[in-house]
Scaffold this active site. Structure first.
Site, PDB file in Angstrom:
ATOM      1  N   TRP A 278      35.477  44.058  46.626  1.00  0.00           N
ATOM      2  CA  TRP A 278      36.501  43.139  47.166  1.00  0.00           C
ATOM      3  C   TRP A 278      37.636  43.865  47.882  1.00  0.00           C
ATOM      4  O   TRP A 278      38.139  44.876  47.391  1.00  0.00           O
ATOM      5  CB  TRP A 278      37.079  42.343  45.995  1.00  0.00           C
ATOM      6  CG  TRP A 278      38.317  41.578  46.308  1.00  0.00           C
ATOM      7  CD1 TRP A 278      39.595  42.054  46.286  1.00  0.00           C
ATOM      8  CD2 TRP A 278      38.412  40.203  46.689  1.00  0.00           C
ATOM      9  NE1 TRP A 278      40.481  41.043  46.627  1.00  0.00           N
ATOM     10  CE2 TRP A 278      39.781  39.908  46.869  1.00  0.00           C
ATOM     11  CE3 TRP A 278      37.467  39.182  46.885  1.00  0.00           C
ATOM     12  CZ2 TRP A 278      40.226  38.636  47.242  1.00  0.00           C
ATOM     13  CZ3 TRP A 278      37.925  37.925  47.252  1.00  0.00           C
ATOM     14  CH2 TRP A 278      39.286  37.661  47.429  1.00  0.00           C
TER      15      TRP A 278
ATOM     16  N   GLU B 139      55.466  36.582  49.955  1.00  0.00           N
ATOM     17  CA  GLU B 139      54.765  37.828  49.661  1.00  0.00           C
ATOM     18  C   GLU B 139      54.805  38.746  50.891  1.00  0.00           C
ATOM     19  O   GLU B 139      55.086  38.315  52.011  1.00  0.00           O
ATOM     20  CB  GLU B 139      53.302  37.538  49.306  1.00  0.00           C
ATOM     21  CG  GLU B 139      53.140  36.584  48.130  1.00  0.00           C
ATOM     22  CD  GLU B 139      51.691  36.440  47.697  1.00  0.00           C
ATOM     23  OE1 GLU B 139      51.414  36.673  46.526  1.00  0.00           O
ATOM     24  OE2 GLU B 139      50.833  36.079  48.531  1.00  0.00           O
TER      25      GLU B 139
ATOM     26  N   ASP C 136      44.905  42.520  50.761  1.00  0.00           N
ATOM     27  CA  ASP C 136      45.969  43.015  51.651  1.00  0.00           C
ATOM     28  C   ASP C 136      45.851  44.474  52.117  1.00  0.00           C
ATOM     29  O   ASP C 136      45.560  45.357  51.307  1.00  0.00           O
ATOM     30  CB  ASP C 136      47.326  42.980  50.950  1.00  0.00           C
ATOM     31  CG  ASP C 136      47.605  41.711  50.208  1.00  0.00           C
ATOM     32  OD1 ASP C 136      46.808  40.783  50.267  1.00  0.00           O
ATOM     33  OD2 ASP C 136      48.654  41.660  49.551  1.00  0.00           O
TER      34      ASP C 136
ATOM     35  N   TRP D 174      43.716  33.241  51.200  1.00  0.00           N
ATOM     36  CA  TRP D 174      43.366  32.825  49.831  1.00  0.00           C
ATOM     37  C   TRP D 174      42.747  31.430  49.802  1.00  0.00           C
ATOM     38  O   TRP D 174      41.938  31.130  48.935  1.00  0.00           O
ATOM     39  CB  TRP D 174      44.615  32.856  48.939  1.00  0.00           C
ATOM     40  CG  TRP D 174      45.099  34.245  48.714  1.00  0.00           C
ATOM     41  CD1 TRP D 174      46.229  34.815  49.220  1.00  0.00           C
ATOM     42  CD2 TRP D 174      44.453  35.264  47.935  1.00  0.00           C
ATOM     43  NE1 TRP D 174      46.324  36.123  48.807  1.00  0.00           N
ATOM     44  CE2 TRP D 174      45.252  36.428  48.019  1.00  0.00           C
ATOM     45  CE3 TRP D 174      43.280  35.318  47.191  1.00  0.00           C
ATOM     46  CZ2 TRP D 174      44.913  37.618  47.379  1.00  0.00           C
ATOM     47  CZ3 TRP D 174      42.945  36.503  46.556  1.00  0.00           C
ATOM     48  CH2 TRP D 174      43.745  37.637  46.644  1.00  0.00           C
TER      49      TRP D 174
ATOM     50  N   ARG E  30      57.352  41.659  44.111  1.00  0.00           N
ATOM     51  CA  ARG E  30      56.255  42.555  44.506  1.00  0.00           C
ATOM     52  C   ARG E  30      56.244  42.916  45.997  1.00  0.00           C
ATOM     53  O   ARG E  30      56.994  42.385  46.789  1.00  0.00           O
ATOM     54  CB  ARG E  30      54.908  41.929  44.132  1.00  0.00           C
ATOM     55  CG  ARG E  30      54.643  40.554  44.706  1.00  0.00           C
ATOM     56  CD  ARG E  30      53.276  40.065  44.205  1.00  0.00           C
ATOM     57  NE  ARG E  30      52.981  38.714  44.630  1.00  0.00           N
ATOM     58  CZ  ARG E  30      53.309  37.625  43.937  1.00  0.00           C
ATOM     59  NH1 ARG E  30      53.935  37.718  42.790  1.00  0.00           N
ATOM     60  NH2 ARG E  30      53.003  36.425  44.411  1.00  0.00           N
ATOM     61  N   ASP E  31      55.304  43.791  46.319  1.00  0.00           N
ATOM     62  CA  ASP E  31      54.920  44.175  47.685  1.00  0.00           C
ATOM     63  C   ASP E  31      56.025  44.939  48.425  1.00  0.00           C
ATOM     64  O   ASP E  31      56.437  44.545  49.527  1.00  0.00           O
ATOM     65  CB  ASP E  31      54.500  42.937  48.502  1.00  0.00           C
ATOM     66  CG  ASP E  31      53.472  42.091  47.770  1.00  0.00           C
ATOM     67  OD1 ASP E  31      52.809  42.626  46.870  1.00  0.00           O
ATOM     68  OD2 ASP E  31      53.347  40.899  48.090  1.00  0.00           O
TER      69      ASP E  31
ATOM     70  N   SER F 100      50.208  45.275  46.019  1.00  0.00           N
ATOM     71  CA  SER F 100      50.478  45.782  47.372  1.00  0.00           C
ATOM     72  C   SER F 100      51.728  46.632  47.478  1.00  0.00           C
ATOM     73  O   SER F 100      52.669  46.476  46.693  1.00  0.00           O
ATOM     74  CB  SER F 100      50.587  44.606  48.338  1.00  0.00           C
ATOM     75  OG  SER F 100      49.297  44.106  48.569  1.00  0.00           O
TER      76      SER F 100
ATOM     77  N   GLN G 268      44.148  46.535  48.980  1.00  0.00           N
ATOM     78  CA  GLN G 268      43.908  45.939  47.677  1.00  0.00           C
ATOM     79  C   GLN G 268      42.394  45.859  47.469  1.00  0.00           C
ATOM     80  O   GLN G 268      41.665  45.319  48.322  1.00  0.00           O
ATOM     81  CB  GLN G 268      44.538  44.543  47.620  1.00  0.00           C
ATOM     82  CG  GLN G 268      46.050  44.571  47.627  1.00  0.00           C
ATOM     83  CD  GLN G 268      46.606  45.020  46.296  1.00  0.00           C
ATOM     84  OE1 GLN G 268      46.667  44.241  45.353  1.00  0.00           O
ATOM     85  NE2 GLN G 268      46.997  46.288  46.189  1.00  0.00           N
TER      86      GLN G 268
HETATM   87  C1  FRU Z   1      49.041  38.837  48.696  1.00  0.00           C
HETATM   88  C2  FRU Z   1      49.071  39.297  47.264  1.00  0.00           C
HETATM   89  C3  FRU Z   1      50.259  40.198  47.040  1.00  0.00           C
HETATM   90  C4  FRU Z   1      49.835  41.014  45.859  1.00  0.00           C
HETATM   91  C5  FRU Z   1      48.362  41.176  46.112  1.00  0.00           C
HETATM   92  C6  FRU Z   1      47.520  41.217  44.864  1.00  0.00           C
HETATM   93  O1  FRU Z   1      47.781  38.531  49.173  1.00  0.00           O
HETATM   94  O2  FRU Z   1      49.099  38.184  46.400  1.00  0.00           O
HETATM   95  O3  FRU Z   1      51.475  39.524  46.856  1.00  0.00           O
HETATM   96  O4  FRU Z   1      50.498  42.242  45.806  1.00  0.00           O
HETATM   97  O5  FRU Z   1      47.959  40.090  46.920  1.00  0.00           O
HETATM   98  O6  FRU Z   1      46.214  41.593  45.141  1.00  0.00           O
END
Ligand code: FRU
Length: 536
Positions: free
Chosen positions: A36, A261, A39, A344, A205-206, A99, A55
């Site tokens: 899989w 995000e 990001d 998603w 995050r991120d 991420s 990811q």
């Molecule tokens: C965005 C996300 C990010 C997170 C990652 C997890 O697609 O949800 O916010 O860091 O994917 O895989």
């Protein structure tokens, strides 16, 4: 020190490289090495090469505990995978290395900043993420061979004799290539206690970081407030290891979905741009659609007071499969964007037979024109062009096929205008990935200025979104389209990059037809190139 779980992932990757070498793949879009991909992470230019991490869950084609995969390229088109860079192997990231981004330190090392996820079970049995920001640094300097103490470069792996090629060497990695990243002993470097009042530590995050001209490091991170609204937080650091909160850089105030995000924040053509990927959006006209979207906010930035003043906003991509953008600056000064070429909401549209899931979009060159974000295909793509076919002033009023215009790796430029000055045509359509059963199409209705992508007949067996529309600039029936097809995707750049529509398709590769349709009289110029397969 490289953990045993990362070593296991790397051995698994090598085994899968052999087992799935013949899997169907895109020709020049990066796809998941195995399992899989979501990001893009750590998109950067380092040590003479572009680096792209992503990811990654190697063991299944489903999202799982997140790792960081690692690929390098000289031209952003020919990608070569290096061994996975990060595994969820510490207490603070045991449920995922989410991420993040990359920067080069003054001593030549590459620093990765990512979100560590620790999932806790609450007394009522429900799960709650604790999300913190963490650091990992490349080991040694590139010239010194870049090995961490205890990595496979200096310690023979079990069953491997000293002096035998290490796993990274047998993967064709040249001496000096950076493959190992050591997690910082001071992790996490940002956690709940660094957050301003009202910020939620479960959705934090991120981090996207950069080094300012005065040597200060900054990072922006996505956050959700306690009342479920998105915001972007700005942090600073003198050394990229010790961070403090600076300000709330941007607030949603209920406009674009909920949690924001994957932020990115950079100057562009005299303005400042904030890119975000909001979850749970509501639609607005033809600009924003329901679900997970991408938004570009253009404004100005006062670097002294850290005040971002918004001036305009727009969607980044108007197609179906696009999310989680990240940019880098090339050595020649171009701002390049890449994104996960999935969303998603639609990632159950897939081939169940393939051992990989997830592609990146074609890298895009960014600029601003008349207050809008303009995206153009990476100019390096021109080097992949071959077998030009050109038609000029073709006028048609119905179905049309043109000799030499077909294929699934195609760079096609169309310039359309009304064939009859007195009567505007009603509709134009381009159909591709076509045979008697299948077709994907892009259509244009000049009276409404609406462009529509339709991938209903593109191999999908799912009841998900297959069409999307956007409104383009009214040019009296004139429109320019650049269509990039790469086996299982299409990216359509409208009017020199004013709008882009991106979608994946799973149509069998034998469906290679391209045809044109006009309701009314259309005149067009066509330039078509086949594109080389990077894997051959
Ligand atoms: C965005 C996300 C990010 C997170 C990652 C997890 O697609 O949800 O916010 O860091 O994917 O895989």
């Amino acid at each position: 020190m490289i953990s045993q779980s990362l070593r296991d992932v790397r051995s698994y990757e090598e085994e899968m490289d052999r087992r799935i070498a013949d899997a169907p793949r895109p020709a020049f879009h990066l796809s998941a090495r195995t399992g899989w991909m979501n990001d893009p992470n750590g998109f950067s230019y380092y040590n003479g090469e572009y680096h792209l991490f992503y990811q990654y869950y190697p063991f299944r084609t489903e999202w799982g505990p997140m790792h960081w995969a690692h690929a390098v390229s000289k031209d952003l088109l020919h990608w070569r995978h290096l061994p996975a860079a990060l595994a969820p192997d510490m207490d603070y990231d045991r449920d995922g290395c989410f991420s993040g981004s990359a920067v080069t330190l003054p001593d030549g090392r590459q620093l990765l900043m990512y979100t560590g996820v620790d999932r806790r079970t609450l007394p009522d049995g429900s799960a709650q993420d604790i999300q913190t920001q963490c650091i990992a640094v490349s080991c040694g300097t590139p010239a010194a061979g870049a090995a961490c103490a205890g990595s496979e470069r200096d310690t023979p792996a079990a069953g491997q004799e000293a002096g035998a090629p290490s796993s990274s060497e047998s993967a064709g990695i040249g001496a000096g290539a950076v493959t190992d990243y050591e997690k910082y002993e001071g992790n996490p470097v940002l956690s709940g206690r660094d957050l301003p009042p009202g910020a939620n530590r479960n959705d934090f995050r991120d981090p996207k970081l950069w080094r300012a001209d005065d040597g200060t490091y900054y990072c922006v991170a996505g956050n959700r407030t306690e009342d479920r609204d998105g915001q972007i937080l700005l942090f600073s650091s003198p050394d990229a290891f010790h961070w403090t909160f600076v300000t709330v850089l941007a607030k949603n105030n209920g406009r674009f979905g909920r949690m924001w995000e994957c932020p990115d924040f950079f100057p562009l053509d005299g303005k400042q741009v904030l890119l975000i990927s909001p979850q749970d959006m509501l639609p607005k006209d033809f600009e924003y659609h329901n679900g997970n979207g991408t938004v570009c906010i253009i404004g100005s930035y006062d670097k002294e007071t850290h005040t971002f003043t918004e001036e305009a906003n727009q969607a980044i991509d108007y197609g179906i499969d696009f999310y989680a953008t990240q940019t880098l600056l090339t050595p020649d000064g171009r701002r390049i964007l890449i994104a996960w070429m999935q969303n998603w909401d639609t990632c159950n549209f897939r081939s169940i037979d393939w051992p990989w899931f997830g592609q990146m979009c074609l890298p895009r060159e960014l600029s601003l024109r008349d207050g809008r974000l303009i995206q153009q295909p990476l100019r390096e793509l021109l080097a992949l062009r071959k077998d030009e076919v050109r038609y000029e002033n073709v006028t048609f009023t119905d179905l049309l096929r043109l000799d030499g215009i077909e294929g699934r790796r195609v760079d096609l430029t169309l310039s359309l205008r009304p064939g009859n000055e007195k009567e505007l045509y009603r509709k134009f359509a381009l159909r591709f990935a076509q045979d008697d059963t299948w077709q994907t199409s892009i259509s244009f209705r000049p009276y409404e200025s609406i462009v529509k992508i339709d991938r209903k007949f593109s191999g999908s067996r799912r009841a998900i979104i297959h069409q999307r529309r956007c409104r383009v600039r009214n040019r009296g029936g004139r429109i320019d389209l650049r269509v990039i097809l790469d086996h299982f995707s299409v990216e359509i750049f409208v009017n020199d990059g004013e709008h882009v529509l991106t979608a994946t398709l799973y149509t069998d590769l034998s469906a290679r037809g391209i045809s044109f349709f006009a309701d009314g009289e259309v005149t067009m110029d066509v330039v078509k190139f086949a594109l080389q397969d990077m894997r051959q």
